[in-house]
Design a protein around this motif. Structure first.
Motif, PDB file in Angstrom:
ATOM      1  N   VAL A 158       0.852  -1.188   0.000  1.00 17.08           N
ATOM      2  CA  VAL A 158       0.000   0.000   0.000  1.00 17.08           C
ATOM      3  C   VAL A 158       0.884   1.232   0.000  1.00 17.08           C
ATOM      4  CG1 VAL A 158      -0.180  -0.047   2.526  1.00 17.08           C
ATOM      5  CG2 VAL A 158      -1.891   1.184   1.184  1.00 17.08           C
ATOM      6  N   ASN A 159       0.508   2.199  -0.825  1.00 14.20           N
ATOM      7  CA  ASN A 159       1.235   3.463  -0.869  1.00 14.20           C
ATOM      8  C   ASN A 159       0.567   4.498   0.026  1.00 14.20           C
ATOM      9  OD1 ASN A 159       3.262   2.714  -2.735  1.00 14.20           O
ATOM     10  ND2 ASN A 159       1.790   2.919  -4.410  1.00 14.20           N
ATOM     11  N   GLU A 160       1.364   5.220   0.782  1.00 12.92           N
ATOM     12  CA  GLU A 160       0.910   6.301   1.657  1.00 12.92           C
ATOM     13  C   GLU A 160      -0.223   5.875   2.593  1.00 12.92           C
ATOM     14  OE1 GLU A 160       1.274  10.408  -0.158  1.00 12.92           O
ATOM     15  OE2 GLU A 160       0.697   9.233  -1.925  1.00 12.92           O
ATOM     16  N   PRO A 161      -0.016   4.812   3.354  1.00  5.62           N
ATOM     17  CA  PRO A 161      -1.083   4.322   4.235  1.00  5.62           C
ATOM     18  C   PRO A 161      -1.454   5.283   5.357  1.00  5.62           C
ATOM     19  CG  PRO A 161       0.986   3.206   4.720  1.00  5.62           C
ATOM     20  CD  PRO A 161       1.218   3.994   3.469  1.00  5.62           C
ATOM     21  N   VAL A 162      -0.519   6.108   5.819  1.00  3.71           N
ATOM     22  CA  VAL A 162      -0.832   7.043   6.900  1.00  3.71           C
ATOM     23  C   VAL A 162      -1.695   8.185   6.366  1.00  3.71           C
ATOM     24  CG1 VAL A 162       0.122   8.628   8.615  1.00  3.71           C
ATOM     25  CG2 VAL A 162       1.266   6.437   8.152  1.00  3.71           C
ATOM     26  N   ARG A 163      -1.291   8.761   5.242  1.00  2.20           N
ATOM     27  CA  ARG A 163      -2.051   9.880   4.676  1.00  2.20           C
ATOM     28  C   ARG A 163      -3.437   9.445   4.231  1.00  2.20           C
ATOM     29  NH1 ARG A 163      -3.503  11.888  -0.141  1.00  2.20           N
ATOM     30  NH2 ARG A 163      -2.402  10.277  -1.326  1.00  2.20           N
ATOM     31  N   ARG A 164      -3.547   8.274   3.635  1.00  5.10           N
ATOM     32  CA  ARG A 164      -4.805   7.853   3.032  1.00  5.10           C
ATOM     33  C   ARG A 164      -5.746   7.179   4.033  1.00  5.10           C
ATOM     34  NH1 ARG A 164      -2.934   4.446  -1.885  1.00  5.10           N
ATOM     35  NH2 ARG A 164      -5.087   4.643  -2.598  1.00  5.10           N
ATOM     36  N   GLY A 188       5.811   5.819   1.214  1.00  9.18           N
ATOM     37  CA  GLY A 188       5.188   6.672   2.204  1.00  9.18           C
ATOM     38  C   GLY A 188       4.683   5.968   3.443  1.00  9.18           C
ATOM     39  N   SER A 189       5.446   4.991   3.937  1.00 12.56           N
ATOM     40  CA  SER A 189       5.019   4.252   5.135  1.00 12.56           C
ATOM     41  C   SER A 189       5.613   4.807   6.423  1.00 12.56           C
ATOM     42  CB  SER A 189       5.391   2.769   4.991  1.00 12.56           C
ATOM     43  OG  SER A 189       4.656   2.176   3.937  1.00 12.56           O
ATOM     44  N   ASP A 190       6.342   5.899   6.319  1.00 17.25           N
ATOM     45  CA  ASP A 190       6.917   6.499   7.528  1.00 17.25           C
ATOM     46  C   ASP A 190       5.800   6.877   8.505  1.00 17.25           C
ATOM     47  OD1 ASP A 190       9.372   6.248   6.374  1.00 17.25           O
ATOM     48  OD2 ASP A 190       9.528   8.348   5.748  1.00 17.25           O
ATOM     49  N   GLY A 191       5.983   6.532   9.755  1.00 15.92           N
ATOM     50  CA  GLY A 191       4.992   6.872  10.771  1.00 15.92           C
ATOM     51  C   GLY A 191       3.859   5.877  10.893  1.00 15.92           C
ATOM     52  N   LEU A 192       3.922   4.769  10.139  1.00 16.91           N
ATOM     53  CA  LEU A 192       2.826   3.797  10.185  1.00 16.91           C
ATOM     54  C   LEU A 192       2.723   3.130  11.553  1.00 16.91           C
ATOM     55  CD1 LEU A 192       0.551   2.305   8.751  1.00 16.91           C
ATOM     56  CD2 LEU A 192       2.250   0.651   7.912  1.00 16.91           C
ATOM     57  N   ALA A 193       3.870   2.789  12.150  1.00 12.42           N
ATOM     58  CA  ALA A 193       3.841   2.145  13.471  1.00 12.42           C
ATOM     59  C   ALA A 193       3.213   3.067  14.509  1.00 12.42           C
ATOM     60  CB  ALA A 193       5.255   1.746  13.887  1.00 12.42           C
ATOM     61  N   GLU A 194       3.571   4.332  14.462  1.00 13.37           N
ATOM     62  CA  GLU A 194       3.020   5.288  15.415  1.00 13.37           C
ATOM     63  C   GLU A 194       1.529   5.508  15.168  1.00 13.37           C
ATOM     64  OE1 GLU A 194       7.345   5.867  14.989  1.00 13.37           O
ATOM     65  OE2 GLU A 194       5.654   5.681  13.590  1.00 13.37           O
ATOM     66  N   ALA A 195       1.142   5.535  13.902  1.00 15.28           N
ATOM     67  CA  ALA A 195      -0.257   5.796  13.568  1.00 15.28           C
ATOM     68  C   ALA A 195      -1.168   4.639  13.953  1.00 15.28           C
ATOM     69  CB  ALA A 195      -0.392   6.086  12.074  1.00 15.28           C
ATOM     70  N   THR A 196      -0.649   3.413  13.877  1.00 13.70           N
ATOM     71  CA  THR A 196      -1.474   2.238  14.147  1.00 13.70           C
ATOM     72  C   THR A 196      -1.291   1.671  15.542  1.00 13.70           C
ATOM     73  OG1 THR A 196       0.228   0.760  13.238  1.00 13.70           O
ATOM     74  CG2 THR A 196      -1.472   1.585  11.712  1.00 13.70           C
ATOM     75  N   ILE A 205       8.200  -2.669   8.341  1.00 13.69           N
ATOM     76  CA  ILE A 205       8.062  -1.775   7.193  1.00 13.69           C
ATOM     77  C   ILE A 205       9.156  -2.120   6.185  1.00 13.69           C
ATOM     78  CG2 ILE A 205       7.959   0.606   6.418  1.00 13.69           C
ATOM     79  CD1 ILE A 205       5.748  -0.176   8.367  1.00 13.69           C
ATOM     80  N   ARG A 206       8.756  -2.581   5.010  1.00 10.43           N
ATOM     81  CA  ARG A 206       9.729  -2.983   3.996  1.00 10.43           C
ATOM     82  C   ARG A 206      10.052  -1.871   3.010  1.00 10.43           C
ATOM     83  NH1 ARG A 206      10.593  -8.342   3.518  1.00 10.43           N
ATOM     84  NH2 ARG A 206      12.441  -7.546   2.475  1.00 10.43           N
ATOM     85  N   GLY A 207       9.197  -0.867   2.895  1.00  7.90           N
ATOM     86  CA  GLY A 207       9.487   0.261   2.025  1.00  7.90           C
ATOM     87  C   GLY A 207       9.179  -0.003   0.563  1.00  7.90           C
ATOM     88  N   ASP A 208       9.658   0.912  -0.283  1.00  8.48           N
ATOM     89  CA  ASP A 208       9.376   0.883  -1.715  1.00  8.48           C
ATOM     90  C   ASP A 208      10.494   0.137  -2.448  1.00  8.48           C
ATOM     91  OD1 ASP A 208       8.147   1.418  -4.139  1.00  8.48           O
ATOM     92  OD2 ASP A 208       9.113   3.379  -4.354  1.00  8.48           O
ATOM     93  N   LEU A 209      10.259  -1.109  -2.796  1.00 10.19           N
ATOM     94  CA  LEU A 209      11.261  -1.942  -3.444  1.00 10.19           C
ATOM     95  C   LEU A 209      11.085  -1.947  -4.956  1.00 10.19           C
ATOM     96  CD1 LEU A 209      11.158  -5.089  -1.100  1.00 10.19           C
ATOM     97  CD2 LEU A 209      12.494  -2.986  -0.831  1.00 10.19           C
ATOM     98  N   LYS A 210      12.153  -2.237  -5.670  1.00  6.64           N
ATOM     99  CA  LYS A 210      12.056  -2.458  -7.109  1.00  6.64           C
ATOM    100  C   LYS A 210      11.124  -3.642  -7.367  1.00  6.64           C
ATOM    101  CE  LYS A 210      15.043   0.656  -8.599  1.00  6.64           C
ATOM    102  NZ  LYS A 210      14.640   1.766  -9.500  1.00  6.64           N
ATOM    103  N   THR A 211      10.498  -3.630  -8.530  1.00  6.87           N
ATOM    104  CA  THR A 211       9.450  -4.615  -8.810  1.00  6.87           C
ATOM    105  C   THR A 211       9.915  -6.043  -8.632  1.00  6.87           C
ATOM    106  OG1 THR A 211       8.391  -3.084 -10.368  1.00  6.87           O
ATOM    107  CG2 THR A 211       7.797  -5.412 -10.529  1.00  6.87           C
ATOM    108  N   THR A 212      11.061  -6.400  -9.171  1.00  9.81           N
ATOM    109  CA  THR A 212      11.519  -7.789  -9.075  1.00  9.81           C
ATOM    110  C   THR A 212      11.805  -8.172  -7.625  1.00  9.81           C
ATOM    111  OG1 THR A 212      13.778  -7.041  -9.580  1.00  9.81           O
ATOM    112  CG2 THR A 212      12.455  -7.871 -11.411  1.00  9.81           C
TER     113      THR A 212
END
Length: 355
Positions: A158-164, A188-196, A205-212
């Protein structure tokens, strides 16, 4: 055909540019949403980066619009009006926002630019007004059966889970984390642990990885979780199904059509989904069985060849109905399509789905 389009939605573009045409992607020195170009993606040589201001306007056969303000930009820079003297089609990637189901599409008051919805749900819920519409369901370049399920955790993309927030079902993640640990991929997963409030052992949090790399790491998770409430149809969900992952999905928007029950579990009952999550985590063979059913369903409905064939037909129709440059009788209705342009045109109507 030589087709102009901006690189807006990476996963959708990844499928679209694998067709038999020449694809022109505007590029700017600073990149950004108006000049991303190829963005380093491993795309065919038929995908070319171009400087829009230096492009020969007469050499373009059609433009594929994905943001309403793009129509005005094409007119301003190239002097050709989409839908009036340049064949054009508008791709609506998103579910409507605002007063659903009464949300009128920004291009609903014109007839010159057809709207292609990426899901049947979108076409059903948008009020497309006078505009011609068509549905072309997503297509995925098959990454292959990569599933191992060796890690007894749930993968989420999921992209930008905190904002959305509630749009992406971020508020539901703590409930799922009690059934199994979560690995969350995306921008955009920064702050997800604090938000949830999910503690570190239950959330990684694994972040934005290359597709492969994303496909490889995601495939190690026991099951895929799709908690999004209001999204067109997350392409990450379809990619997970292609990978052979069993899926847990909210039965909302197009997911109810995309995910058969045998592919995992689909429900609006979060407790039912949590029970299924525990089942899959504790029974690797059952997870594998349901994952194979998910892959079979995805290959049947969301294959790349069908997607490209559908688009070939739309583009052929555009070419056959190619408007004459300078035609006066179409100017008024064509200009109507441009009146919705501007950076705030969709602020009240929709939020961009960045998946």
């Amino acid at each position: 055909m030589r087709i102009l389009l901006w690189h807006v939605h990476g996963s959708w573009t990844d499928a679209f540019v694998r067709g038999r045409h020449e694809y022109l992607l505007p590029v700017l020195p600073g990149g950004g949403s108006w000049g991303l170009g190829r963005a380093g993606r491993d795309w065919p040589a038929s995908v070319r980066e171009v400087a829009l201001a230096e492009l020969d306007a007469g050499s373009i056969d059609a433009v594929v619009l994905q943001r309403t303000e793009e129509a005005a930009e094409v007119t301003r820079v190239l002097g050709r009006r989409p839908g009036v003297d340049l064949p054009a089609v508008y791709v609506e990637h998103n579910t409507p926002k605002g007063d659903v189901p009464f949300t009128v599409h920004p291009l609903g008051e014109q007839r010159d630019i057809p709207i292609v919805h990426v899901t049947h749900f979108n076409e059903l819920f948008w009020d497309s007004g006078k505009a011609r519409t068509k549905v072309i369901e997503h297509g995925i370049a098959d990454p292959g059966y990569l599933y191992t399920g060796e890690v007894p955790e749930l993968g989420v993309v999921v992209n930008e889970p905190v904002r959305r927030g509630r749009v992406t079902g971020t508020d539901l993640l703590p409930r799922f984390a009690t059934a199994a640990p979560l690995q969350v991929f995306g921008m955009g997963s920064d702050g997800l642990a604090e938000a949830t409030g999910i503690p570190a052992p239950r959330l990684v949090i694994r972040g934005d990885l290359k597709t492969t790399e994303l496909h490889r790491e995601l495939s190690r998770c026991r099951a895929y979780l799709h908690p999004l409430r209001w999204t067109s149809l997350g392409l990450a969900l379809l990619e997970a199904m292609h990978l052979g992952m069993p899926v847990l999905a909210l039965a909302t928007t197009e997911a109810a059509r995309a995910v058969p029950p045998e592919a995992g579990c689909i429900s609006t009952d979060v407790e039912e989904l949590r029970r299924c999550a525990r089942l899959l985590v504790n029974d690797p063979e059952e997870a594998r069985r349901r994952g194979k059913a998910a892959r079979e369903a995805a290959l049947e409905r969301y294959g790349l060849e069908r997607f490209l064939a559908d688009w070939d037909q739309v583009l052929a129709d555009l070419g056959a109905a190619r408007p004459q440059r300078g035609s006066q009788e179409r100017v008024a209705s064509g200009d109507a399509a441009l009146k919705v342009s501007g950076p705030d045109a969709l602020s009240a109507a929709r939020e961009r789905n960045t998946q």
